[in-house]
Design a protein around this motif. Structure first.
Motif, PDB file in Angstrom:
ATOM      1  N   CYS A 208       0.834  -1.198   0.000  1.00  0.00           N
ATOM      2  CA  CYS A 208       0.000   0.000   0.000  1.00  0.00           C
ATOM      3  C   CYS A 208       0.873   1.253   0.000  1.00  0.00           C
ATOM      4  O   CYS A 208       1.913   1.291   0.659  1.00  0.00           O
ATOM      5  CB  CYS A 208      -0.933   0.005   1.205  1.00  0.00           C
ATOM      6  SG  CYS A 208      -2.154  -1.331   1.163  1.00  0.00           S
ATOM      7  N   ARG A 221      -3.389   6.616   2.777  1.00  0.00           N
ATOM      8  CA  ARG A 221      -2.916   5.276   2.433  1.00  0.00           C
ATOM      9  C   ARG A 221      -3.808   4.700   1.335  1.00  0.00           C
ATOM     10  O   ARG A 221      -5.035   4.674   1.474  1.00  0.00           O
ATOM     11  CB  ARG A 221      -2.940   4.356   3.655  1.00  0.00           C
ATOM     12  CG  ARG A 221      -2.401   2.944   3.389  1.00  0.00           C
ATOM     13  CD  ARG A 221      -2.492   2.084   4.638  1.00  0.00           C
ATOM     14  NE  ARG A 221      -1.839   0.787   4.472  1.00  0.00           N
ATOM     15  CZ  ARG A 221      -2.427  -0.392   4.713  1.00  0.00           C
ATOM     16  NH1 ARG A 221      -3.679  -0.448   5.145  1.00  0.00           N
ATOM     17  NH2 ARG A 221      -1.756  -1.525   4.528  1.00  0.00           N
ATOM     18  N   TYR A 222      -3.178   4.234   0.263  1.00  0.00           N
ATOM     19  CA  TYR A 222      -3.886   3.685  -0.892  1.00  0.00           C
ATOM     20  C   TYR A 222      -3.559   2.220  -1.087  1.00  0.00           C
ATOM     21  O   TYR A 222      -2.398   1.805  -0.956  1.00  0.00           O
ATOM     22  CB  TYR A 222      -3.502   4.448  -2.166  1.00  0.00           C
ATOM     23  CG  TYR A 222      -4.126   5.818  -2.262  1.00  0.00           C
ATOM     24  CD1 TYR A 222      -5.309   6.013  -2.958  1.00  0.00           C
ATOM     25  CD2 TYR A 222      -3.534   6.907  -1.637  1.00  0.00           C
ATOM     26  CE1 TYR A 222      -5.890   7.274  -3.044  1.00  0.00           C
ATOM     27  CE2 TYR A 222      -4.107   8.174  -1.711  1.00  0.00           C
ATOM     28  CZ  TYR A 222      -5.291   8.341  -2.419  1.00  0.00           C
ATOM     29  OH  TYR A 222      -5.860   9.586  -2.486  1.00  0.00           O
ATOM     30  N   ALA A 223      -4.576   1.436  -1.444  1.00  0.00           N
ATOM     31  CA  ALA A 223      -4.380   0.040  -1.814  1.00  0.00           C
ATOM     32  C   ALA A 223      -3.674  -0.023  -3.167  1.00  0.00           C
ATOM     33  O   ALA A 223      -3.709   0.941  -3.943  1.00  0.00           O
ATOM     34  CB  ALA A 223      -5.716  -0.688  -1.888  1.00  0.00           C
ATOM     35  N   ARG A 227      -7.529   2.200  -4.476  1.00  0.00           N
ATOM     36  CA  ARG A 227      -8.573   2.582  -3.518  1.00  0.00           C
ATOM     37  C   ARG A 227      -7.960   3.336  -2.333  1.00  0.00           C
ATOM     38  O   ARG A 227      -6.935   2.920  -1.797  1.00  0.00           O
ATOM     39  CB  ARG A 227      -9.314   1.359  -2.991  1.00  0.00           C
ATOM     40  CG  ARG A 227     -10.245   0.688  -3.989  1.00  0.00           C
ATOM     41  CD  ARG A 227     -10.860  -0.578  -3.402  1.00  0.00           C
ATOM     42  NE  ARG A 227      -9.836  -1.589  -3.111  1.00  0.00           N
ATOM     43  CZ  ARG A 227      -9.592  -2.086  -1.900  1.00  0.00           C
ATOM     44  NH1 ARG A 227     -10.291  -1.658  -0.847  1.00  0.00           N
ATOM     45  NH2 ARG A 227      -8.649  -3.008  -1.728  1.00  0.00           N
ATOM     46  N   LEU A 229      -7.711   3.904   1.313  1.00  0.00           N
ATOM     47  CA  LEU A 229      -8.035   3.058   2.455  1.00  0.00           C
ATOM     48  C   LEU A 229      -8.221   3.840   3.743  1.00  0.00           C
ATOM     49  O   LEU A 229      -9.066   3.507   4.568  1.00  0.00           O
ATOM     50  CB  LEU A 229      -6.931   2.010   2.658  1.00  0.00           C
ATOM     51  CG  LEU A 229      -6.711   1.024   1.520  1.00  0.00           C
ATOM     52  CD1 LEU A 229      -5.535   0.106   1.847  1.00  0.00           C
ATOM     53  CD2 LEU A 229      -7.973   0.204   1.253  1.00  0.00           C
ATOM     54  N   ALA A 230      -7.403   4.866   3.936  1.00  0.00           N
ATOM     55  CA  ALA A 230      -7.455   5.614   5.192  1.00  0.00           C
ATOM     56  C   ALA A 230      -6.696   6.915   5.036  1.00  0.00           C
ATOM     57  O   ALA A 230      -5.867   7.067   4.124  1.00  0.00           O
ATOM     58  CB  ALA A 230      -6.839   4.792   6.331  1.00  0.00           C
TER      59      ALA A 230
END
Length: 294
Positions: A208, A221-223, A227, A229-230
């Protein structure tokens, strides 16, 4: 569960950047570009050391024989652990009156991947480069502010942002050759209300991508599939870059900036220029060491 970043030390950076964890020393290095410094922070003692340089330093990597590889205004250099300029590896091929090296890091094979910044903020003349024993090679051009360099855990994906275009990209990366191909838009940022834009980034062990949002006051934070994520607040308006460190690599450090910020903003965010950190559930991975013979 992490909820946000806390103060580690008020380093009073003008433009803090490029935090870099040394596994061997168990310390964090980071730069202050405008004050021409490399800082060395020891979490065990709380001591903050300073290495002064003759030029602005945009990014650093740890070298396999000690010291650093560094992107300065004039080019890419090998620097001793005390800040002595040992050897210039490559000139900055751009107009150095309006261009300096900015964000960068060592790739999984030991090359140095670093980009420049167009200080006019208008012409789009910055580039992303690869340096290895073959010399300096341009990966991407027509940039405003090259930033966000990071690699997936398997080394097959290169992340890279152009901050003033509010865009984060990915490339397919060949670790064997250092070739980056198939650029794809990974995420776009910003709006009329939210001016947060992607600055420096890091990748965790799950693949990530974490990015500091300059003028956005937070880290996201990205997948791997893009996406969101947070996101986690930072107690300043301008976080600049994150990196993982600590004995278990679960401490996410974040640098920040104070230079050029409005007086009202600095009054509201008096810790601008400080170093922050947050515990994470997923660790990061140690950064590779620069090898000038690769």
């Amino acid at each position: 569960m992490a909820t946000g970043f806390d103060l580690v030390i008020d380093a009073k950076c003008a433009l803090g950047e490029c935090p870099l964890w040394s596994v061997a020393e168990q310390v964090l290095y980071f730069v202050d570009i405008k004050q021409k410094r490399i800082h060395r922070f020891d979490p065990a003692s709380g001591d903050l050391g300073t290495i002064d340089l003759p030029e602005e330093v945009g990014c650093i990597g740890l070298a396999k024989d000690g010291g650093f590889v560094a992107g300065l205004r004039s080019g890419i250099w090998l620097i001793s652990s005390t800040g002595q300029l040992l050897r210039k590896l490559a000139d900055n091929p751009e107009d150095q009156s309006i261009s300096r090296f900015n964000d960068g890091m060592v790739d999984p094979a030991g090359r140095f991947i670093a980009g420049t910044v167009d200080e006019t903020r208008e012409r789009g003349i910055a580039s992303l480069y690869r340096y290895d024993a073959r010399g300096l090679h341009k990966i991407a051009g027509e940039l405003f502010t090259s930033n966000g360099v990071a690699f997936s855990p398997d080394g097959k994906r290169l992340y890279h942002s152009d901050t003033l275009r509010y865009s984060l990209f990915t490339y397919d990366y060949d670790v064997a050759t250092g070739t980056a191909t198939n650029r794809q838009l990974f995420a776009r940022f910003g709006s009329e209300i939210d001016k947060g834009r992607p600055d420096g980034g890091a990748v965790d062990a799950d693949g990530c991508y974490w990015t500091a949002l300059f003028e956005g006051g937070r880290v996201q934070r990205y997948a791997p599939d893009g996406r969101l994520l947070a996101e986690y607040p930072v107690p300043v308006k301008c976080p600049t870059m994150v990196t993982f460190g600590g004995p278990d690599m679960k401490m996410l450090y974040c640098t920040s900036a104070s230079i050029g910020r409005p007086v009202q903003e600095l009054a509201e965010y008096p810790l601008s220029g400080a170093l922050f950190a947050m515990r994470t559930e997923v660790p990061g991975l140690p950064k590779p060491l620069f090898n000038p013979e690769i």
